[in-house]
Design an enzyme around this catalytic site. Structure first.
Site, PDB file in Angstrom:
ATOM      1  CG  ASN A  23       2.958   0.027   3.092  1.00 51.62           C
ATOM      2  OD1 ASN A  23       4.024   0.501   2.719  1.00 51.62           O
ATOM      3  ND2 ASN A  23       2.561  -1.171   2.693  1.00 51.62           N
ATOM      4  N   GLY A  24       1.766  -2.401   5.301  1.00 53.33           N
ATOM      5  CA  GLY A  24       2.501  -3.469   5.978  1.00 53.33           C
ATOM      6  C   GLY A  24       1.546  -4.591   6.296  1.00 53.33           C
ATOM      7  CB  CYS A  33      -0.881   0.050   1.251  1.00 53.39           C
ATOM      8  SG  CYS A  33      -1.998  -1.357   1.404  1.00 53.39           S
ATOM      9  CE1 TYR A  68       6.755  -5.411 -10.247  1.00 53.34           C
ATOM     10  CE2 TYR A  68       5.875  -5.468  -8.023  1.00 53.34           C
ATOM     11  CZ  TYR A  68       5.680  -5.383  -9.384  1.00 53.34           C
ATOM     12  OH  TYR A  68       4.415  -5.274  -9.884  1.00 53.34           O
ATOM     13  N   GLY A 120      -0.586   0.682  -4.955  1.00 49.51           N
ATOM     14  CA  GLY A 120      -1.905   0.111  -4.709  1.00 49.51           C
ATOM     15  C   GLY A 120      -2.932   0.697  -5.634  1.00 49.51           C
TER      16      GLY A 120
END
Ligand code: 5GP
Ligand code: SF4
Ligand code: MG
Length: 479
Positions: A102-103, A2, A248, A28
């Site tokens: 995020n995570g 995210c 990436y 996201g």
């Protein structure tokens, strides 16, 4: 995966958050949301889709205020649906509270069970909602103390932004899995911004100050910025920033912990050229993620870099394939070969990683059909053999081609003339070779090595929505 953003002290904070979310869109694409605060009153809006679909001008007009947090979602834990969209926004006995995360919290299942046992009601199926409940329960101390106390209970990966009655809080887990940066808006001193990646600052004209440290909690209110820590800085020696962000996930024009992602990818490509050179005519990147690696690979070998695959940037996400006529043409819709470049040539195709192998197989075929004489696949990271439990949506182990197949078998499956991955040690060395404040970084590489820095399976097995991820031979305790 995210993206999160937070702003405090700026006129029209939600509009700035909106622009920042655009810059974080690659993190996201399922849903987007903003919570804005005018004084201590919060206004929230979340919707499914890309930022520009989910948040309109009318929404932004309603989201008035000088503080805001925003989120773009890529589901890791929990299904893709509106009630899982973030930021979560609630009223509690202490006022207004909003959280964007995020995570992935590795002990979310236990905490949820415990909280539900105490009467808590959950609206979503995500791990992140646990944070809302933990934060709402802490009301004894000052804000920073309460946040630290709540965060001390969670394990795993979190880069979060929180609004409590208009006060902005930003925090990063003690191992620093996911990135989080601090910047300053030019508007006036005291206007701060935090974002998953500093690319968000460029678009909104903010100056990057620094990365938020692993374990650090920042409280930004009308008095400016104050710091607290989830663990004492001296105890947080071994950090574990995600190496896959460099491979990436992050944008190449970002810096993570002060390290240029573009230069890291070039270094990965150059290292691969040393480990697995090919006697070929041209190097062709697989767009877009293989681009910087291909530059590094081609330069190191003195081979020409050619854009032999062209990507369409206008493929709608909502496009549905006709059922019978043209099936499985997802890749064809996105990429097209340049026959005049590929025909008769010995081609090295460069990509950053292989996950399932299905995309790579289609691209090898596309390049061969375009007349390439040889097609060699070079992958600028180690084989992905393990799922991620810290916020990246890798499929379950049974779908990871390298988890169950040898390199020879993968070459056979993709129908490449040869295939080579980068070794794990060269991958670490390449990323670490790029200059940064932290000269001896220690990265998480669990999806490559299976060495999980925070134990996971026992906990995640109990989270219903994650069952699929820990199926098959993942059924063991990892550490
Ligand atoms: P595969 O051949 O494994 O089907 O696809 C490989 C491609 O997937 C690579 O180009 C790589 O950039 C991309 N990739 C790697 N990790 C992820 C991920 O977590 N999500 C998505 N959507 N693509 C990924
Ligand atoms: Fe990153 Fe892989 Fe570790 Fe997940 S398991 S945090 S993707 S390195
Ligand atoms: Mg790719």
């Amino acid at each position: 995966m995210c993206g999160v953003i937070g702003i405090r002290g700026a006129h029209e904070a939600a509009k700035i958050a909106y622009l920042g979310l655009h810059a974080l869109q690659h993190r996201g694409q399922e849903s987007a949301g903003i919570v804005a605060a005018q004084g201590s009153e919060h206004v929230a809006h979340c919707a499914m889709g890309l930022v520009q679909e989910a948040i309109t001008d009318d929404h932004l007009t309603a989201l008035a205020g000088t503080a805001a947090i925003g989120h773009v979602r890529y589901s890791t834990a929990g299904e893709s649906m509106l009630r899982n969209a973030q930021p979560f926004s609630v009223r509690f006995h202490g006022g207004a509270l909003a959280v964007a995360h995020n995570g992935n919290l590795t002990n979310a299942a236990q905490l949820r069970e415990e909280l539900e046992g105490q009467g808590a009601i959950f609206q979503s199926t995500t791990d992140s909602e646990v944070l809302v409940h933990l934060l709402a329960r802490e009301s004894e101390g000052d804000l920073a103390t309460n946040v630290v106390r709540a965060l001390t209970r969670v394990e795993g990966a979190y880069s979060i932004v929180i609004l409590v009655n208009g006060v902005l809080i930003a925090a990063r887990d003690p191992l620093g899995f996911r990135p989080l940066s601090l910047g300053r808006l030019p508007e006036k001193s005291g206007a701060y911004v935090v974002a998953s990646e500093p690319v968000a600052f460029d678009l909104i004209g903010a100056e990057a100050i620094r990365e938020i440290e692993p374990g650090e909690v920042l409280v930004i209110d009308e008095h400016g910025l104050t710091r607290a820590h989830v663990v004492t800085p001296s105890a947080a020696k071994q950090t574990r920033a995600c190496i896959f962000e460099h491979v990436y996930f992050a944008r190449p024009d970002s810096r993570l912990d002060g390290r240029s992602v573009y230069l890291a990818r070039k270094a990965l490509g150059a290292a691969l050229a040393r480990e697995a050179p090919v006697d070929a005519d041209i190097v062709v990147p697989i767009p877009d993620s293989g681009a910087a690696c291909a530059v590094g690979y081609a330069q190191a070998l003195g081979l020409p870099l050619e854009l032999g695959l062209v990507r369409s940037h206008h493929v709608g996400r909502t496009f549905t394939e006709p059922e019978q006529a043209i099936r499985h043409f997802g890749v064809l819709l996105k990429l097209n070969p340049v026959r005049d470049i590929l025909a008769g040539r010995r081609v090295v195709l460069l990509d950053d990683s292989i996950v399932r192998g299905t995309t790579s197989r289609k691209i090898v075929k596309m390049v061969r059909d375009a007349g390439a004489r040889e097609v060699h696949l070079r992958i600028a990271s180690a084989p992905v053999r393990w799922p991620c439990f810290y916020g990246i949506d890798t499929p379950n182990r049974s779908e990871l081609i390298a988890a169950h197949h040898s390199i020879e078998e993968i070459a056979h499956f993709t129908k490449a003339d040869s295939i080579a991955y980068l070794s794990g040690s060269a991958m670490h060395a390449a990323v670490a070779s790029v200059a940064a404040a932290q000269t001896k970084p220690s990265f998480c590489d669990a999806c490559f090595s299976g060495n999980y820095p925070v134990p996971v399976c026992e906990n995640l097995r109990r989270l219903p929505v994650m069952n699929e991820v820990v199926s098959g031979d993942d059924d063991r305790t990892l550490n």
